[in-house]
Scaffold this active site. Structure first.
Site, mmCIF file in Angstrom:
data_model
loop_
_atom_site.group_PDB
_atom_site.id
_atom_site.type_symbol
_atom_site.label_atom_id
_atom_site.label_comp_id
_atom_site.label_asym_id
_atom_site.label_seq_id
_atom_site.Cartn_x
_atom_site.Cartn_y
_atom_site.Cartn_z
ATOM 1 N N ASP A 329 0.860 -1.178 0.000
ATOM 2 C CA ASP A 329 0.000 0.000 0.000
ATOM 3 C C ASP A 329 0.904 1.237 0.000
ATOM 4 O O ASP A 329 2.118 1.127 0.211
ATOM 5 C CB ASP A 329 -0.892 -0.037 1.238
ATOM 6 C CG ASP A 329 -1.787 1.182 1.338
ATOM 7 O OD1 ASP A 329 -2.331 1.602 0.304
ATOM 8 O OD2 ASP A 329 -1.925 1.718 2.453
ATOM 9 N N LYS A 330 0.323 2.410 -0.242
ATOM 10 C CA LYS A 330 1.123 3.630 -0.264
ATOM 11 C C LYS A 330 0.947 4.444 1.009
ATOM 12 O O LYS A 330 1.819 4.507 1.862
ATOM 13 C CB LYS A 330 0.778 4.500 -1.472
ATOM 14 C CG LYS A 330 1.650 5.757 -1.575
ATOM 15 C CD LYS A 330 1.108 6.737 -2.570
ATOM 16 C CE LYS A 330 -0.070 7.496 -2.011
ATOM 17 N NZ LYS A 330 0.285 8.449 -0.956
ATOM 18 N N THR A 331 -0.210 5.074 1.146
ATOM 19 C CA THR A 331 -0.415 6.015 2.227
ATOM 20 C C THR A 331 -0.398 5.315 3.577
ATOM 21 O O THR A 331 -1.160 4.394 3.824
ATOM 22 C CB THR A 331 -1.750 6.762 2.046
ATOM 23 O OG1 THR A 331 -1.779 7.332 0.749
ATOM 24 C CG2 THR A 331 -1.914 7.838 3.097
ATOM 25 N N LYS A 484 -8.567 25.404 -7.525
ATOM 26 C CA LYS A 484 -7.262 24.784 -7.304
ATOM 27 C C LYS A 484 -7.288 23.404 -7.948
ATOM 28 O O LYS A 484 -8.326 22.747 -8.015
ATOM 29 C CB LYS A 484 -6.941 24.681 -5.813
ATOM 30 C CG LYS A 484 -7.844 23.725 -5.044
ATOM 31 C CD LYS A 484 -7.465 23.680 -3.570
ATOM 32 C CE LYS A 484 -8.358 22.690 -2.812
ATOM 33 N NZ LYS A 484 -8.078 22.654 -1.375
ATOM 34 N N ARG A 518 4.695 17.644 -3.870
ATOM 35 C CA ARG A 518 3.424 17.525 -4.586
ATOM 36 C C ARG A 518 2.888 18.931 -4.842
ATOM 37 O O ARG A 518 2.703 19.707 -3.907
ATOM 38 C CB ARG A 518 2.439 16.720 -3.735
ATOM 39 C CG ARG A 518 2.896 15.307 -3.454
ATOM 40 C CD ARG A 518 2.453 14.828 -2.090
ATOM 41 N NE ARG A 518 1.023 14.685 -1.927
ATOM 42 C CZ ARG A 518 0.364 13.533 -1.978
ATOM 43 N NH1 ARG A 518 1.026 12.414 -2.196
ATOM 44 N NH2 ARG A 518 -0.924 13.487 -1.801
ATOM 45 N N ASN A 687 -8.525 -1.232 4.389
ATOM 46 C CA ASN A 687 -8.666 -1.565 2.975
ATOM 47 C C ASN A 687 -7.492 -2.376 2.437
ATOM 48 O O ASN A 687 -7.460 -2.727 1.265
ATOM 49 C CB ASN A 687 -8.829 -0.284 2.142
ATOM 50 C CG ASN A 687 -7.674 0.664 2.318
ATOM 51 O OD1 ASN A 687 -6.924 0.567 3.289
ATOM 52 N ND2 ASN A 687 -7.515 1.580 1.398
#
Length: 1069
Positions: A329-331, A484, A518, A687
């Site tokens: 997973d990333k986050t 934005k 980012r 998840n």
């Protein structure tokens, strides 16, 4: 019979509709819906013994030894006493039963803790209702399923029918905001999130699966050996058996054929040690010990969170040394899930160079945890620069963050993603404090003055628009649109007068991207009152349309979001966890493929690939496989999965984005199905549970997302960087130790057993044992048990520093080079050679031999003692050759076992034991009469040397002619360990991480959320307390039940796309 069939059909009938009535327990219970109580225990007090024994005897080896015990009770075929089988079998069953009981007690405690918190943790689906409670309301809805983006149902109450959709459902894991309570109705005990988690499967290692095959082969080989010996007995009985009937009379009815039949079963009993009963219990002890090493490893302890590493299973340790694919997973797994506002570009000027940290004492509402290092931006705010004020005003207004203020001045931001929270917090510290909101307004404290803006529209984010806008009316009555989004999207909608500013801002964006930040572009536009009213009417019509609602709204958004004026850009750092790039680099050098499976959008996924050093500037062939609507090919569809897998496996890096929890598991299952490789999945949130369960090894990170992933994992720790040590050190050591254990265990038992085979040709195939019965009983339990356990628990071919310096040492485990069918066959050949030496050298040495006093020494008992002594010495010397790392414990076990052998032997063969039980201890005086002869010790020395000499010669030649990577690593000097920070330089612009889910705009502008009235301060900047910052409401750009439940997914992206960012190898496509 018909009634039974009817009941069975009812149980199998698929639920089509869920029916519930509020406050009508009897009606709801009549449907026998599943509850949310958890039961994880397998046994109770009454069922433990029968169930546990039933499970243990399902193991082929245990059932085999039970059959042997029954055969030994038949006097006609048993030449061994019953205790030679009963003692080992009872010991193995007892140790395994104790372990199973302990594991079950732990699971009972976990389930008890969860069941006690059911009201909060297992309130799976709540229904926000009309203003008044519904005492007799009835709900009809869809049955439990795994669709996270859709819900259909109706509520009938007081003659009124209400439509229920995904916006009116709270999924498990959601948190109520801005209210202390609400009315609700529990719909499902089987939650949608748990439906996505997949089933818990019993995980076995590749070594276990190989062992099952080898044990079956050993059984077949045992049957062949016993058949050959039975045939030999029949031939011997026919030709020479009658010569011995004078002193060995045959029983009535026994002929040569029947004698051969009995001999077959006798040799089944005698040669049973070819399948060692203590093998499985020894493997469990080794795995348990290696699990403790993981638990005790201080280098995997995270002091900040006080979290040690934990091996939550004791059966998969050696699998950690064979990992080929890692799915991450990333986050929260690769990143800290903490966003930091680092730099910004406003009206062509870049801010954020590293200087002294800004002092926020001028702003009593500032978040003191927020840090910035450029005082010039603060001065620009204080000088009331119009562009700077507009920049931060946009950040304070254009978002869907919700604010909680329980006490005056103490703000807590609830953000859909940490990105938004970081931007709003930045605006807050620079004097533009978002204070509160209603569905129609946003309250902001601007430089100490409270201002209330009318919120007229939110043009919400989705994965196609890649931007969000708000339309507000200032207290002075001025209409303005603030926008934005991703810089490439914003640039397409700018007014032509912004071209020069756009070039300067682009340079700044490239600079920020080179630092791995980012980026996000900001723009605004003043609106004409007449045009906006006309546009607002068309917007209302489109928002209430029943068909093509999303398409009509998108056209209106495109119309009004043009000719924007560029304000600048922001740069946010999604901080990676410490050591992530270095860890990925090390694992890649170990030939481990790392795939990132994330719910993020394309820009975020690509950005994290560069930040983690998975994607590099020299990788020119980066390509994308994507699908954004239901008409496109679905990569995990049966017709496409093989093509997807082939393309992915040709790539150095694979990043799958926009994937749901179930799709993560499907990717893992796809690799498991076709690649026949060992997989590992690592994640930190609920998840990630599905892929953690699907992989061979599941690793949970205890971070910001709760304990759901940890509770479903096999191993857990606090930081991704600990994965390097778990695999390259603990995993590799565990695999190596287990392979050495199995090779040595089979060698010593095969050697022990094959001596019986050769002896059969010299005893008329009479099933006579070559060893003493007590030696047979104690060989595996006492004489050779501790040395091999010591090697299997403490051995290291190289230390942990060498493992990090030479990651390629991990590769042999992936290729099964240390223990395989080929290695097993070599072990068997080695045992055959050793058994020949162990039988024929003592036989030749004892043949027609006399003692120094002229007395005969060539008797059966003396030969048995000599052979078994040679065997014990040989296997101990072989163990010493196999062991790479000698410790005090190993020394104690080896020398202690030899001492124990002689002590027990002299005790068993003493006069006292014979007098106490003559039938059980017939070898009276054999030890003291034989072991005092020089030729006996010379025979022991010669036999031991001949057994190990070929091994030493083979290994010497192998090192000289075909050195392995282990040999090369040991020969190389150990350089000082350097863990230099991996930096990169990039010209690409990173994307801004909006949420995976569609935004909260629809929720914010509706009246569906409950709001606590804002506390009006006595004066705008009076210091009344410090703030506690923002708390993200969901995952950054990832799936979240909280973030996703409030909005339906647009039709054109209903099937979540699976996108892959990959770099082809030089072999290429």
């Amino acid at each position: 019979m018909s009634l039974f069939q009817l009941d069975f059909a009812k149980k199998k009938e698929r639920e089509l509709e869920r029916k519930l009535k509020a406050n009508d327990r009897e009606y709801n219970l009549s449907f026998k819906y599943a509850t949310n109580a958890i039961k994880t225990s397998k046994y109770n007090v009454f069922t433990f013994l029968p169930l546990n024994l039933f499970e243990q005897f399902q193991r082929i080896a245990n059932a085999y030894f039970l059959i042997l015990l029954l055969l030994q009770l038949i006097p006609a075929i048993s030449s061994l006493s019953w205790f030679t089988t009963v003692v080992p079998l009872v010991l193995v069953l007892s140790v395994t039963a104790a372990k199973d009981a302990t594991d079950d007690i732990v699971s009972i405690n976990i389930a008890s803790n969860k069941n006690t918190c059911i009201p909060s943790s297992f309130c799976p689906s709540l229904l926000p209702v009309p203003p008044l409670p519904f005492p007799e309301g009835e709900v009809r809805c869809e049955p439990p399923n795994n669709r996270l983006d859709r819900f259909t149902g109706t509520l009938n109450n007081a003659g009124q029918k209400y439509s229920l959709d995904n916006n009116r459902i709270l999924l498990r894991g959601c948190t109520l905001r801005n209210t202390d309570w609400c009315f609700g109705l529990v719909l499902f005990g089987e939650t949608k999130l748990m439906k996505n988690c997949g089933k818990t499967t019993f995980k076995r290692t590749s070594v276990d699966r190989l062992m099952n095959v080898l044990v079956l082969c050993i059984f077949g080989f045992l049957a062949v050996m016993c058949t050959i010996l039975a045939i030999g007995n029949r031939i011997w009985e026919q030709r020479w058996g009658s010569d011995f009937t004078a002193f060995l009379p045959r029983e009535d009815g026994v002929n040569a054929s029947f004698s051969a039949f009995l001999t077959f079963w006798s040799y089944i009993i005698i040669l049973n040690t070819v399948v060692p009963i203590s093998l499985y219990v020894s493997m469990e002890v080794i795995r348990l010990g290696n699990s403790f090493y993981i638990d005790w490893d201080r280098n995997m302890y995270h002091a900040h969170s006080d979290t040690p590493a934990e091996a939550r299973t004791t059966t998969l340790n050696e699998e950690l040394g064979q990992i080929k694919y890692i799915f991450s997973d990333k986050t929260g797994t690769l990143t800290q899930n903490i966003m930091t506002f680092n730099k910004c570009s406003i009206n062509g000027k870049s801010y954020g160079e590293k200087h002294k940290t800004v002092d926020w004492s001028f702003n009593p509402l500032a978040d003191q945890r927020f840090s910035f290092h450029d005082h010039s931006l603060v001065e620009a705010v204080k000088l009331e620069s119009p562009e700077v004020h507009t920049f931060f005003r946009l950040l304070s207004l254009c978002h869907t963050v919700m604010a909680e203020e329980k006490r005056e001045g103490e703000l807590l931001y609830q953000a859909q993603s940490p990105d938004e929270g970081a931007l709003v917090t930045a605006a807050r510290n620079f004097g533009f404090v978002f204070r509160s909101r209603t569905p129609e307004s946003v309250t902001v404290v601007e430089m100490g003055k409270q201002r209330c803006y009318d919120l007229l529209a939110i043009l919400d984010f989705n994965n196609v628009r890649k931007r969000m806008s708000v339309i507000v009316r200032s207290p002075e009555g001025k209409l303005c649109l603030y926008c934005k989004g991703a810089d490439t999207i914003i640039y397409e909608r700018l007014h032509q007068s912004c071209s020069k500013l756009m070039d300067i801002t682009t340079e700044h964006l490239n600079e920020y991207a080179g630092e791995g930040l980012r980026t996000l572009a900001l723009a605004c536009k003043d609106l004409d009152e007449k045009y906006f009213k006309e546009w607002q009417q068309r917007h209302h019509v489109a928002s209430t349309a029943l068909e093509d609602r999303e398409q009509k709204l998108d056209l209106l958004y495109e119309e009004i979001e043009k000719d924007l004026m560029l304000l600048g850009a922001t740069a946010i750092e999604d901080k990676l966890q410490d050591g992530v790039p270095q860890t990925i680099e090390q694992l890649s050098q170990a030939d481990i493929k790392i795939w990132v499976l994330t719910g993020d959008k394309q820009e975020t996924a690509e950005n994290i690939g560069y930040s983690c050093n998975m994607l590099r500037e020299e990788m020119n062939d980066i390509f994308i496989v994507s699908a954004n609507n239901t008409d496109d090919a679905y990569a995990l569809d049966g017709s496409m999965e093989l093509l997807f897998l082939r393309v992915a496996c040709l790539c150095k890096t694979v990043i799958c984005c926009r994937v749901t929890p179930l799709q993560k598991a499907q990717v893992v299952e796809l690799v498991k199905k076709y690649k026949q490789a060992v997989t590992l999945a690592i994640g930190d949130g609920a998840n990630d549970v599905s892929m953690i369960k699907a992989a061979h090894i599941g690793v949970g990170i205890s971070g910001q997302e709760g304990m759901q992933a940890v509770l479903s994992s096999d191993y857990s720790f606090a930081q991704f960087r600990y994965l390097e040590r778990l695999l390259l050190v603990h995993g590799r050591w565990s695999y190596l130790r287990m392979c050495k254990f199995l090779s040595y265990f089979f060698y010593k038992n095969f050697t022990f057993t094959f001596v019986h085979l050769w002896y059969a040709f010299f005893c008329g195939f009479s099933a006579q044992t070559v060893y003493d019965e007590w030696f047979i009983t104690l060989y595996n339990l006492v004489y050779t048990a501790l040395p091999v356990l010591g090697m299997s628990l403490f051995d290291q071919d190289v230390n942990d520093m060498w493992s990090f310096q030479h990651p390629k040492l991990y590769v042999p485990g992936q290729l099964n080079q240390y223990f395989s069918k080929t290695a097993f066959f070599k072990c068997a050949l080695h045992s055959v050679y050793s058994s020949v030496v162990l039988f024929f050298i003592p036989y030749a040495a004892m043949y027609d031999t006399v003692r120094s006093d002229g007395k005969d020494i060539a008797d059966y008992q003396s030969f048995a003692l000599l052979t078994q002594t040679c065997l014990v010495f040989t296997v101990c010397i072989q163990l010493g050759l196999d062991m790479s790392y000698w410790t005090a414990v190993n020394q104690l076990f080896v020398w202690g076992s030899l001492t124990m052998y002689f002590a027990v032997t002299f005790a068993m063969y003493s006069n006292g034991m014979y007098l106490a039980a003559p039938a059980s201890f017939p070898f009276i005086g054999t030890a003291r009469n034989s072991l005092n002869q020089p030729n006996v010790w010379l025979t022991i020395l010669l036999t031991s040397i001949l057994c190990v000499l070929p091994v030493v010669a083979y290994r010497f030649l192998l090192i000289q002619l075909r050195p392995t990577i282990n040999n090369k690593a040991k020969a190389a000097p150990l350089p000082p360990k350097r863990r230099a920070k991996i930096r990169r330089s990039s010209t690409r612009r990173s994307g801004y991480a909006f949420s995976h889910a569609q935004g909260y705009g629809d929720l914010v502008t509706s009246t569906r959320f409950l709001r606590r009235p804002a506390i009006v301060p006595s004066s705008g900047f009076t210091l009344l307390g410090r703030t506690t910052g923002f708390s993200p409401m969901g995952r950054s750009a990832g799936y979240s039940p909280t973030g996703h439940a409030q909005n339906n997914r647009p039709r054109d992206v209903e099937a979540t796309s699976l996108q892959m960012y990959s770099t082809a190898q030089t072999l290429g496509l």
